[in-house]
Design an enzyme around this catalytic site. Structure first.
Site, PDB file in Angstrom:
ATOM      1  N   CYS A 123     -66.793  42.907 -81.243  1.00  0.00           N
ATOM      2  CA  CYS A 123     -66.768  43.108 -82.649  1.00  0.00           C
ATOM      3  C   CYS A 123     -65.408  43.352 -83.217  1.00  0.00           C
ATOM      4  CB  CYS A 123     -67.731  44.326 -83.077  1.00  0.00           C
ATOM      5  SG  CYS A 123     -66.966  45.844 -82.462  1.00  0.00           S
ATOM      6  N   LYS A 196     -76.444  53.955 -77.007  1.00  0.00           N
ATOM      7  CA  LYS A 196     -75.749  54.002 -78.100  1.00  0.00           C
ATOM      8  C   LYS A 196     -76.516  53.518 -79.261  1.00  0.00           C
ATOM      9  CE  LYS A 196     -71.977  51.460 -80.487  1.00  0.00           C
ATOM     10  NZ  LYS A 196     -70.862  50.630 -80.006  1.00  0.00           N
ATOM     11  N   ARG A 218     -76.448  46.231 -86.839  1.00  0.00           N
ATOM     12  CA  ARG A 218     -76.273  45.909 -85.319  1.00  0.00           C
ATOM     13  C   ARG A 218     -77.621  46.472 -84.592  1.00  0.00           C
ATOM     14  NH1 ARG A 218     -71.263  44.832 -85.496  1.00  0.00           N
ATOM     15  NH2 ARG A 218     -69.308  46.239 -85.811  1.00  0.00           N
ATOM     16  N   LYS A 249     -74.142  58.157 -77.726  1.00  0.00           N
ATOM     17  CA  LYS A 249     -73.184  57.956 -78.852  1.00  0.00           C
ATOM     18  C   LYS A 249     -74.200  57.568 -80.080  1.00  0.00           C
ATOM     19  CE  LYS A 249     -69.856  54.973 -80.890  1.00  0.00           C
ATOM     20  NZ  LYS A 249     -69.385  53.589 -80.587  1.00  0.00           N
TER      21      LYS A 249
HETATM   22  C1  PBG Z   1     -67.995  48.941 -80.642  1.00  0.00           C
HETATM   23  C2  PBG Z   1     -67.638  50.418 -81.232  1.00  0.00           C
HETATM   24  C3  PBG Z   1     -67.967  51.050 -82.235  1.00  0.00           C
HETATM   25  C4  PBG Z   1     -67.716  52.485 -82.038  1.00  0.00           C
HETATM   26  C5  PBG Z   1     -67.132  52.602 -80.608  1.00  0.00           C
HETATM   27  N1  PBG Z   1     -67.064  51.180 -79.857  1.00  0.00           N
HETATM   28  C6  PBG Z   1     -68.571  50.621 -83.380  1.00  0.00           C
HETATM   29  C7  PBG Z   1     -69.806  50.314 -83.756  1.00  0.00           C
HETATM   30  O1  PBG Z   1     -70.621  50.204 -82.778  1.00  0.00           O
HETATM   31  O2  PBG Z   1     -69.974  49.747 -84.940  1.00  0.00           O
HETATM   32  C8  PBG Z   1     -67.780  53.671 -82.846  1.00  0.00           C
HETATM   33  C9  PBG Z   1     -66.889  54.803 -82.747  1.00  0.00           C
HETATM   34  C10 PBG Z   1     -66.896  55.878 -83.894  1.00  0.00           C
HETATM   35  O3  PBG Z   1     -67.386  55.623 -84.727  1.00  0.00           O
HETATM   36  O4  PBG Z   1     -65.997  56.754 -83.820  1.00  0.00           O
HETATM   37  N2  PBG Z   1     -66.760  48.468 -80.407  1.00  0.00           N
END
Ligand code: PBG
Length: 328
Positions: A123, A196, A218, A249
């Protein structure tokens, strides 16, 4: 069983030394992983507006920051790259001279006693800000997985210690494990972002990583915030595919998921206290509405109490300093 007045639970709370003796959850610096954002250029340290104390750094500044992190005895950093050039297929994510590959080499050459974890996703590298290759508005799963495996191998070639795929495509863990093993990187662990969620708490990160999707969201790959049985299935399949560490997460609003994952699988479990969780505590503290230091420590202890063995947190340095200051 004794009962009141023989039984008095307050007996163990009067004396601070007794409280210290009976405390069940102890946070240590070994629990922390510090996220860092790397940009092209020199001598750059751009503040991220929505995350006070967090910066986008060029590699020279990043190396100095990593020395600081290591001297605080925080064991690990996780790197996010913002490339010079973005395209439809995120080429800089797997280029041998991509921003992350250069950053990992520089840290490994200049900093001792620090694990370098790399976030594997597309991304930050795609012109459209989505986590994979698009066909129309669809993210193609299997085509994306091949590119993620390429990205993971190029991180390993640069010297990454642990690979952390954050994309939530199906089958990416086994593809990455096979690709790493084929190239001889059998000893490199995979920390998978296993459960996630499609969360509003990532808002400030997308400013820091410049990865806001150009259209849509997403939800076709990240999980529905309402589901926990599905989280168990996600974690289980990542473990079957070869994940060594599994991550939940965000963290603070998903303590039930952390608890269930740790209870059911018993694997080393990581939790990501994400940008929005950090920003909310910082903002309230800056307004004088809460005691920032106290709530920082409370939020971290809560995540560990729920079952996390390690916490990815923008508070890592502040919390490490707090632990140093209060250590007996
Ligand atoms: C994707 C990624 C994200 C985060 C970590 N890896 C963003 C997303 O999924 O949009 C978010 C981490 C945070 O909000 O501190 N590479």
């Amino acid at each position: 069983m004794a009962n009141y007045p023989l039984k008095r639970l307050r007996r163990l709370r009067y004396n601070p030394l007794v409280r210290d003796m009976v405390r069940e959850t102890i946070l240590t610096k070994d629990d922390f992983i510090y996220p860092l954002f790397v940009v092209p250029g020199e001598k750059i340290k751009n503040p991220v507006k929505s995350m006070p104390g967090v910066f986008q750094m060029s590699i020279d500044t990043l190396v100095e920051e990593c020395k600081d992190v290591a001297s605080l005895r925080i064991p690990a950093v996780i790197l996010f790259g913002i490339p010079d050039h973005k395209d439809e297929v995120g080429s800089e994510a797997y280029s041998p001279n991509g921003i992350i590959q250069q950053a990992v080499r520089a840290i490994k050459a200049n900093v001792k006693n620090l694990l370098v974890i790399t976030d594997v996703c597309l991304c930050e590298y795609t012109s459209h800000g989505h986590c994979g290759v698009l066909q129309g508005e669809d993210i193609l799963n299997d085509e994306t997985v091949s590119l993620l495996a390429k990205e993971a191998v190029s991180h390993a070639e640069a010297g990454a210690d642990i690979i952390a795929p954050s994309d939530m495509m199906d089958g990416r863990i086994i593809a990455i494990r096979k690709a790493l093993d084929y190239k001889g990187y059998t000893k490199i662990p995979i920390m998978s972002y296993a459960a996630k969620y499609a969360s509003g708490f990532y808002g400030p990160f997308r400013d820091a990583a410049e990865s806001t999707p150009a259209f849509g969201d997403r939800r076709s790959h990240q999980m529905d915030i309402a589901n926990t049985n599905e989280a168990m299935r996600e974690v289980e399949s990542d473990i079957e595919e070869g994940a060594d560490i599994v991550m939940v997460k965000p963290a603070g609003a998903y303590l039930d998921v952390i608890y269930r994952v740790k209870e059911k699988f018993g694997l080393p479990t990581a939790a990501y206290q994400v940008s929005g969780e950090f920003a909310m505590i910082k903002a309230a503290a800056q307004n004088g509405w809460i005691d920032g230091e106290r709530v920082m420590m409370e939020s971290l202890v809560a995540i560990k109490r729920a079952g996390a063995d390690m916490i990815l947190t923008y508070f890592a340095k502040d919390a490490a300093k707090y632990l140093d200051k209060t250590r007996k």
